[in-house]
Design an enzyme around this catalytic site. Structure first.
Site, PDB file in Angstrom:
ATOM      1  N   ARG A   1      -9.024 -38.859  16.187  1.00 12.17           N
ATOM      2  CA  ARG A   1      -8.399 -37.627  16.687  1.00 12.17           C
ATOM      3  C   ARG A   1      -8.917 -36.494  15.822  1.00 12.17           C
ATOM      4  O   ARG A   1      -8.750 -36.511  14.592  1.00 12.17           O
ATOM      5  CB  ARG A   1      -6.873 -37.713  16.606  1.00 12.17           C
ATOM      6  CG  ARG A   1      -6.197 -36.359  16.786  1.00 12.17           C
ATOM      7  CD  ARG A   1      -4.708 -36.427  16.967  1.00 12.17           C
ATOM      8  NE  ARG A   1      -4.368 -36.987  18.266  1.00 12.17           N
ATOM      9  CZ  ARG A   1      -3.157 -36.941  18.813  1.00 12.17           C
ATOM     10  NH1 ARG A   1      -2.168 -36.351  18.164  1.00 12.17           N
ATOM     11  NH2 ARG A   1      -2.930 -37.469  19.992  1.00 12.17           N
TER      12      ARG A   1
ATOM     13  N   HIS B   1      -8.160 -35.422  26.277  1.00 10.15           N
ATOM     14  CA  HIS B   1      -7.241 -36.458  25.768  1.00 10.15           C
ATOM     15  C   HIS B   1      -7.237 -37.634  26.769  1.00 10.15           C
ATOM     16  O   HIS B   1      -6.242 -37.888  27.445  1.00 10.15           O
ATOM     17  CB  HIS B   1      -5.840 -35.855  25.617  1.00 10.15           C
ATOM     18  CG  HIS B   1      -4.903 -36.663  24.781  1.00 10.15           C
ATOM     19  ND1 HIS B   1      -5.283 -37.800  24.088  1.00 10.15           N
ATOM     20  CD2 HIS B   1      -3.561 -36.510  24.527  1.00 10.15           C
ATOM     21  CE1 HIS B   1      -4.228 -38.294  23.453  1.00 10.15           C
ATOM     22  NE2 HIS B   1      -3.183 -37.530  23.708  1.00 10.15           N
TER      23      HIS B   1
ATOM     24  N   ASP C   1       2.614 -29.450  29.748  1.00  9.25           N
ATOM     25  CA  ASP C   1       2.354 -29.789  28.345  1.00  9.25           C
ATOM     26  C   ASP C   1       2.800 -28.592  27.513  1.00  9.25           C
ATOM     27  O   ASP C   1       3.093 -27.504  28.055  1.00  9.25           O
ATOM     28  CB  ASP C   1       0.850 -30.094  28.163  1.00  9.25           C
ATOM     29  CG  ASP C   1       0.497 -30.595  26.766  1.00  9.25           C
ATOM     30  OD1 ASP C   1       1.409 -30.982  26.007  1.00  9.25           O
ATOM     31  OD2 ASP C   1      -0.709 -30.599  26.429  1.00  9.25           O
TER      32      ASP C   1
ATOM     33  N   ARG D   1       0.929 -45.733  26.853  1.00  9.01           N
ATOM     34  CA  ARG D   1      -0.171 -45.475  25.912  1.00  9.01           C
ATOM     35  C   ARG D   1      -0.575 -46.779  25.245  1.00  9.01           C
ATOM     36  O   ARG D   1      -1.761 -47.067  25.078  1.00  9.01           O
ATOM     37  CB  ARG D   1       0.267 -44.461  24.830  1.00  9.01           C
ATOM     38  CG  ARG D   1       0.553 -43.057  25.325  1.00  9.01           C
ATOM     39  CD  ARG D   1      -0.716 -42.366  25.785  1.00  9.01           C
ATOM     40  NE  ARG D   1      -1.731 -42.311  24.726  1.00  9.01           N
ATOM     41  CZ  ARG D   1      -1.747 -41.422  23.725  1.00  9.01           C
ATOM     42  NH1 ARG D   1      -0.838 -40.473  23.663  1.00  9.01           N
ATOM     43  NH2 ARG D   1      -2.713 -41.448  22.811  1.00  9.01           N
TER      44      ARG D   1
HETATM   45  N1   CP Z   1       0.821 -37.558  23.486  1.00  5.73           N
HETATM   46  C1   CP Z   1       0.288 -37.734  22.272  1.00  5.73           C
HETATM   47  O1   CP Z   1      -0.923 -37.928  22.103  1.00  5.73           O
HETATM   48  O2   CP Z   1       1.213 -37.724  21.263  1.00  5.73           O
HETATM   49  P1   CP Z   1       0.925 -37.711  19.697  1.00  5.73           P
HETATM   50  O3   CP Z   1       0.376 -36.369  19.347  1.00  5.73           O
HETATM   51  O4   CP Z   1       2.265 -37.983  19.085  1.00  5.73           O
HETATM   52  O5   CP Z   1      -0.075 -38.807  19.386  1.00  5.73           O
HETATM   53  N1  NVA Z   2      -2.147 -30.192  24.157  1.00  6.09           N
HETATM   54  C1  NVA Z   2      -1.498 -30.854  23.037  1.00  6.09           C
HETATM   55  C2  NVA Z   2      -1.385 -32.307  23.278  1.00  6.09           C
HETATM   56  C3  NVA Z   2      -0.707 -33.086  22.200  1.00  6.09           C
HETATM   57  C4  NVA Z   2      -0.647 -34.549  22.456  1.00  6.09           C
HETATM   58  C5  NVA Z   2      -2.263 -30.541  21.764  1.00  6.09           C
HETATM   59  O1  NVA Z   2      -3.499 -30.634  21.763  1.00  6.09           O
HETATM   60  O2  NVA Z   2      -1.631 -30.200  20.773  1.00  6.09           O
END
Ligand code: CP
Ligand code: NVA
Length: 301
Positions: free
Chosen positions: A107, A134, A218, A287
């Protein structure tokens, strides 16, 4: 090397195989305690590195648990604790990690960081979120939709809010899984131009959700967005909140999704998040199953 970098970069047949495999593995575990091993142990003897340059709850825990259920071991690494955060190149980091681990999940901020990791790693690399996409989340979301409503192909999905990284993966999935995707949000927060051919844009949120089978939103401020933009974004997005009034324009059996974490009563009201349309915690659970299937596919297991 079989990386999982994005939904539009993954073959349609492979995507379908991943969803089917995720559903099968989920069913096979029905009722088992979370820490119990799967009957099948495809990751036995495998070491997986989980690298986080941004915070995470779901991605961190679901990958970690998923690897352990499949018999593998994990190490969770924070970008700032690694030499990566102190000037070592991504290419060198990729080559070094490939000598220790069998799979890397990352990430990060810039998509180029992930792509460079994948270019130089000798082991598969999985995208655990970048500023641009994502994909693991949307594989779980497709699985969740199909569990509740059957094939997603031909369905109407409406995204209300910011045209962000999670939206981008929905746009990639719309092409690969064959569903219609409408974006509703202010022009200033439109999805990037390359995605616009694959979607419908409707500025009026009520018109947009007319007949929707799935409504998604989101957070209004993503992890890579400057906090200084918070107030402006809230002002721009307030009219796109998913609330009971907006949901009443969707199909009677429409589902509501949010990848979480949510800012309750900003982008969606608690009434909707905890209401009868909502499948947000199924998404979170899936997930785990979807990523287990992605890891197996990457490793050819
Ligand atoms: N939805 C998601 O990726 O959550 P986190 O940021 O908690 O991993
Ligand atoms: N759009 C959000 C998603 C988090 C899982 C971010 O990138 O912060």
């Amino acid at each position: 090397m079989t990386h999982f970098l994005d939904i539009h970069k993954t073959d349609k047949a492979a995507l379908r195989q991943i969803i089917d495999s995720a559903c099968g593995m989920k069913q096979a575990r029905n009722g088992l305690p979370k820490g119990a091993p799967d009957e099948d142990q495809p990751l036995a003897g495998h070491m997986v590195a989980l690298i986080f340059e941004k915070p995470s709850t779901r991605t961190r825990v679901s990958f970690d648990v998923g690897v352990r259920q499949m018999g593998g071991q994990t190490m969770v690494l924070s970008g700032t604790d690694m030499q990566l955060g102190h000037g070592e190149t991504i290419a060198d980091t990729a080559r070094v990690l490939s000598r220790y681990v069998d799979l890397i999940m990352m990430r990060t901020f810039e998509e180029d960081t992930l792509l460079e990791m994948a270019e130089y790693a000798d082991v598969p690399v999985i995208n655990g979120l970048t500023n641009r996409s994502h994909p693991c989340q949307i594989m779980a979301d497709v699985m969740t939709f199909e569990e509740h409503r059957g094939p997603i192909a031909g369905k109407k999905v409406v995204w209300s809010g910011d045209g962000n990284n999670v939206f981008a993966s929905f746009a990639h999935a719309a092409q690969q899984f064959g569903f219609d995707l409408t974006f509703t949000g202010p022009e200033t927060l439109d999805p990037e131009p390359a995605l616009r051919d694959a979607i419908t844009i409707e500025r009026d949120p009520q018109k947009a959700v007319e007949g929707a089978d799935l409504v998604v939103t989101d957070t209004w401020v993503s992890m890579h967005d400057p906090q200084s933009a918070r107030e402006r974004r809230h002002n721009q997005l307030r009219g796109y909140q998913v609330n009971a009034q907006l949901m009443s324009h969707a199909s009677d059996d429409a589902l509501f999704m949010h990848c979480l974490p949510a800012h309750r009563d900003d982008e969606a009201t608690s009434e909707v998040m905890d209401g009868p349309h909502s499948v947000i915690f199924d998404e979170a659970e899936n997930r785990l199953h979807a990523q287990k299937a992605i890891m197996r596919w990457c490793l050819g297991k």
